[in-house]
Every structure is written in C-alpha cells, then in structure tokens.
Design an enzyme around this catalytic site. Structure first.
Site, PDB file in Angstrom:
ATOM      1  N   LYS A  50       0.909  -1.494  -0.055  1.00  0.00           N
ATOM      2  CA  LYS A  50      -0.268   0.297   0.532  1.00  0.00           C
ATOM      3  C   LYS A  50       0.523   1.298   0.350  1.00  0.00           C
ATOM      4  O   LYS A  50       0.645   2.191  -1.089  1.00  0.00           O
ATOM      5  CB  LYS A  50      -0.832  -0.207   1.077  1.00  0.00           C
ATOM      6  CG  LYS A  50      -2.371  -0.941   0.633  1.00  0.00           C
ATOM      7  CD  LYS A  50      -2.883  -0.797   2.693  1.00  0.00           C
ATOM      8  CE  LYS A  50      -4.186  -1.523   2.215  1.00  0.00           C
ATOM      9  NZ  LYS A  50      -4.504  -1.867   3.640  1.00  0.00           N
ATOM     10  N   HIS A  90      -5.880   7.846  10.934  1.00  0.00           N
ATOM     11  CA  HIS A  90      -6.504   8.798  10.381  1.00  0.00           C
ATOM     12  C   HIS A  90      -6.814   9.976  11.740  1.00  0.00           C
ATOM     13  O   HIS A  90      -7.619  10.508  12.751  1.00  0.00           O
ATOM     14  CB  HIS A  90      -8.562   8.643  10.869  1.00  0.00           C
ATOM     15  CG  HIS A  90      -8.840   7.970   9.341  1.00  0.00           C
ATOM     16  ND1 HIS A  90      -8.807   8.083   8.121  1.00  0.00           N
ATOM     17  CD2 HIS A  90      -8.773   6.277   9.917  1.00  0.00           C
ATOM     18  CE1 HIS A  90      -8.901   7.272   7.513  1.00  0.00           C
ATOM     19  NE2 HIS A  90      -8.714   6.379   7.870  1.00  0.00           N
TER      20      HIS A  90
END
Length: 607
Positions: A263, A290
């Site tokens: 990723k 996040h």
C-alpha cells in the site's frame, strides 16, 4: 450415334410465339419429363420464351459460352434441363456451371427489373412533386405537367447531380466532424470541462465575503527543498482515492515508487532520500489512524525531524491539505462501513499530550465491533464520533479542553469548535470537495504547480447514494451533524469562489499574453516595413548617384570649389555680423549652423 427426340428438338431453331402471347422471363424449376416436352412443343410456352433468350432490356448471364456452333446461350434452358440424356452427355463440372449460370441469370434479371421499376417510380413521383412545387411558385408561367422530353431529362439530371453531391459529401465529410460545416451561427457552444459536477448552476451567489488573500492560494512549493505536504485524511470523504492520486498520478521528475502488493509508496525528493509527502500511502499512519488536526500539528514535525538535532533541523513549511464531503452522504457511508465491521480502534485521539479516558470517550458497542447495527441504533448513540466528525477533526481541540465535556458549556464549545475549524480550513494550503472532482484537480494543480497525468473521475453512484432514507431520517441526520452542515456550506462557498477567482485570473493572463504577442508581432511588422523602406531608399540613392555622375572630372572639381566658396562666404558673414540682442544672435547662429550642415552634407554627397 442417334440422339433422342428431345435432344433433336432442343437443337432445332426456336419456334416463334403467337402474336399476343405474353413473354415470360421466368420458368418453373421442376417439371416432369412429359410436362417439359409438352411445354417445349407448345408455341408461346415458357420453354420457348426461355430458348428465345432474355427479354428486351435484360442482358444475358455472366460468362456465357455457346454449347454448339449456333448462337445458343448457356443460360437457364428448360429443354436442356429436362432432357436427361443430353445432360448425361455433359461432364459434371459443365452441368454445375450451367446450374450456377441459370441461378445467377434469374437473380440478376429479377434485381434489374426491380431496380428499373423502382427508378421509374421514383422519377415519376419526383416529377409530380416538383411539378406541384413549380406550379405553386411560378403559377401559370411553368406547367410541369406539359413538360417536354428535354425538360424531363434536365430534371432527372439535376436530381442525379444532387444525389451525387450528397454521396461525395458523405465520403469527404463523414459524420459531424467536417470542419467545413462547423458554422458559428448553428454550432452549439463548447461545454466547460470544469462545469458543475452535481448538475447545479455554474454561477452561484456568494454568501461570504473573502479577501483576495483568502481566494488566491498559490504555494511556492519546491519539491527539491525542505517543504512538506501533509494530507489530513477524514473518514469516508474520498481521501483514499485522492491519496492514490498523490502517489500514482502526478507528473514528477522522480515519481513515487509503488510496488505491487504494498500500500505504501516511496516518494523521495529528486537527489535526496527524503519524502516530500506525509500521507497514508507514503509514510503510513505515523501519527495514528486517521489523525486529526490536533494530532498532526504536534506529531508531524517530531516524526520528520525527530532523529536530527534541534540545531540542524531545517526551517520547513508544512502545507496541510484535506478533502471534505457532504455531511449526510458521509454519515451514511460511515454507517455502512461500520456495518461491515470497521471500528478504527487504532485511532489514538491524542490531545494535549495524552489520549482520552474511557469516561471522556465511551464506546457505543460492547463487542469486538459494531457490525450489522441498524441505522437507528447508529444514530441513537450520543458518543458516536461520526456526529460532526469533520468539524472535530479540523478544529484545535486544545481550545475546548480536548474530550473533557465539563470544561465549558456545550453551546460555547460548539461555537469555538466551528470557528476553529473554519479558520484552519481557510488557512490551509488546499482543500477539495468530493462532489467536485474536476474542480478539486484544477485547484490543486494551480496551487502547487503540479499536474496530474489523468483527470479525476466523478462517481455519482456510491454506497451512500444506494441507501434510501425518508425525509424524517434525513432531517435527523442533518440535526446530528449541524456543525458539519454549516462548515460544509462555508467550505463550498469558499471553494467555488476560489475556483472562479483562479479561472478569471487565468483568463486575464491569457488575454495579457495575447496582447503582448500582438504588440510583438506588430513591432516586428513595423521593423520589417522600415527595413524594406530603408533598403529601397538606399537603392534609389545609389541609382541617382550613378545617373548623376559626370564623366568629366573637371566639372565635379568646379562644382566642389563653388560649394566650398559659398561655405567660406557664409562663415565670414557670420563672423562680421553683430546683433544687438542675444536671442537674435543665437537664432542666427543656429541658422548658420544648419546651413553649414546642409552645405557639408551636399559636399559629401557630390564627392
């Protein structure tokens, strides 16, 4: 060897049909032997007409060859097909060719007949139509019904010419791409490639007043320097798609290295082993899953320069960017994501150096996850972080005591959080909206002077759009996210004003460049014009000098002496002349100097 009777009759000359007997161009395919002989012997029959050849106006079959010396065609002959002994004498290939020729002649004659009759009917109808039109226009002056043969031919020629022109036009200009047919009066305006993606009006009425500094967002980002782009990724706002664009879709001198199955990508500066992007797909979740504004502003500098000495740390500029989304769509998308088992338990929620306690931030579920929860249960939880998530993640939580709700009243807390989120959003280097993908791409490219390889795609069908809710549920979601609703309205107004400002600035720069180009071309044109005139004058002077040259050198010497005498006389007069006034003396000096210059110029010219 004696031939049978049917063969003898087949080689005899054809009998003439009786007068008035109809001539037929077709013949039955299959007959018995007795019926064929009777049909062949009967005058005016089908076989007799076939033996006589095709009717008038119809050509013979292709590649016909005579079987005997007599001019008998190798077309479809019923007598030859009916007489088995005659066919038995022929080879198999010959018989096959005769069958093929018979079929071809029958099909060709039918097509020709249909084409002839169709053209005749078309011409007849066109004649009547044009006759009616001419009779309406010209009245008694032109009667098409009484047109002679020449007029009919002329009309047919015009029609054929028109059809030929249409065919040629289709070959030369296929479809609607012919440049010759693009008239400005009839052509539709070219659509704006950055038109509103949500099908709303391209022009909107601004609600907020922003300064020029707020609208003009142009960052002097040098990828070879020390500045860093920090991507604040809010859940379910399309940040994953935008993050992939940052590492895979930007034209760079040294693109990011992305390996299959991983990723994260390696995004180094040109010539350095140092990253220029701080995001999920470049550095991972280095500051937590996040991370919000409060976490990133305190974490990113220490993560990037934590291993260096404080005196050796470069003075960096951290350019924060983010993506926002419509609160109702984002809320429904997060609910669907939680239904599938997402928890975001790895989020740290660090504020003022510590994470929140279980009393400050209780959980909405008791198990490992909240998968399968209905929408009503998702909305009923008062501690759900999905409520007003965008305001909470963009504001400075240290201003309200982090997650401790007892520091200030709820109304004051909400006001401080909203104003902090608006201020941080306005001073960010860039922010985009999920509902405006193309405009988001345009503003990012203009802000950072970095271009994407392929354009962004606007997806109107998402998981949130597939959820059908009634008006009551929508109003309740808007009530739970009232701070996000106000922030999104503010962000959308600022975003569209920035877009219009940048577009107007781009148009002004393009207009200025066109004006400079016109001035440059005009100057070049005048320069070439003056150069051509100067060359012409020099050529004329050379010609005049060549023409005025005197073959007698004594004459030139006498002319030069006379000019010098005149010059000395004028100079002596100037010295002896005394003027009572200084101004008049100066004027006389100027006149004499001009006269002297004229004399000297004339002398040099004659020399």
């Amino acid at each position: 060897m004696a031939l049978p009777a049917c063969a003898v009759r087949a080689f005899q000359p054809p009998r003439q049909p009786e007068r008035g007997a109809p001539a037929r161009t077709t013949c039955p395919r299959r007959h018995s032997r007795v019926e064929a002989e009777l049909a062949a012997s009967r005058p005016g029959s089908v076989a007799a007409s076939v033996r006589a050849g095709p009717p008038r106006g119809v050509s013979h079959g292709f590649h016909t060859r005579p079987l005997l010396d007599k001019p008998r065609k190798a077309s479809s002959s019923l007598a030859g097909a009916a007489c088995a002994p005659l066919f038995a004498l022929l080879s198999r290939g010959r018989r096959r060719r005769m069958h093929v020729l018979r079929r071809r002649w029958d099909l060709g004659s039918l097509c020709r007949a249909l084409l002839t009759r169709g053209l005749a009917a078309l011409g007849h109808s066109l004649k009547h139509v044009l006759g009616a039109i001419f009779s309406k226009i010209f009245g008694p002056l032109a009667s098409v019904g009484n047109m002679d043969e020449k007029s009919n031919k002329l009309l047919l020629a015009l029609v054929m010419l028109f059809l030929f022109a249409v065919i040629v036009l289709q070959y030369v200009c296929p479809g609607t791409e012919c440049q010759l047919l693009r008239l400005q009066a009839f052509s539709s305006p070219v659509p704006d490639p950055y038109r509103s993606e949500d099908e709303s009006s391209a022009r909107f009425v601004p609600r907020y007043n922003f300064t020029r500094g707020d609208l003009l967002r142009k960052v002097d980002f040098d990828i070879k320097g020390d500045d860093l782009i920090v991507f604040l990724h809010i859940q379910k706002t399309g940040g994953t798609t935008f993050g992939r664009h940052l590492v895979r879709n930007i034209q760079l001198e040294q693109p990011c290295e992305c390996r299959v199955g991983q990723k994260k990508c390696t995004c180094h500066r040109p010539g350095k082993r140092e990253t220029w992007l701080f995001s999920r797909f470049s550095t991972g979740w280095s500051c937590g899953l996040h991370a919000d504004w409060t976490e990133l502003t305190s974490c990113v500098p220490s993560v990037v320069d934590g291993k260096r000495d404080a005196r050796l740390r470069p003075s960096r500029n951290f350019h924060y960017i983010t993506i926002l989304r419509d609160p109702v769509s984002r809320y429904l998308s997060e609910w669907r994501h939680v239904q599938r088992g997402a928890t975001w338990k790895a989020s740290l929620h660090v504020c003022d150096g510590r994470p929140p306690t279980s009393e400050e931030l209780p959980s909405c579920y008791t198990g490992d996850d909240w998968s399968g929860c209905p929408l009503k249960e998702f909305m009923d939880c008062p501690y759900n972080l999905a409520n007003n998530r965008q305001v909470r993640m963009l504001s400075d939580l240290t201003l309200v005591g982090c997650y401790n709700l007892s520091v200030m009243p709820e109304k004051q807390r909400n006001k401080v959080l909203l104003e902090s989120a608006k201020s941080n959003l306005k001073h960010m280097a860039f922010f985009g909206l999920t509902e405006f993908q193309r405009k988001t791409q345009y503003l990012f490219e203009k802000t950072f002077n970095m271009n994407f390889i392929s354009p962004f795609t606007q997806y109107n069908t998402t998981r949130a759009s597939s959820v059908e809710i009634n008006e009551e549920i929508q109003k309740r979601i808007e009530g739970l996210n009232f701070l996000d609703m106000e922030l999104y309205s503010y962000a959308k107004d600022l975003f569209l004003q920035r877009y219009q400002f940048m577009r107007q600035k781009e148009h002004q720069e393009a207009r200025r460049k066109r004006q400079e180009q016109r001035k440059f071309l005009k100057g070049r044109l005048l320069q070439t014009h003056f150069q051509s005139q100067g060359q012409g004058q020099s050529q004329n002077q050379n010609q005049n000098q060549n023409q005025s040259q005197n073959p007698n050198p004594n004459a030139n010497q006498n002319l030069t002496q006379n000019l010098m005498q005149n010059l000395t006389q004028s100079l002596s007069q100037k010295e002896n002349r005394e003027s009572p006034k200084q101004n008049s003396g100066k004027e006389q000096n100027d006149n004499t100097s001009n006269g002297t210059n004229d004399y000297i110029g004339s002398v040099e010219k004659w020399r």
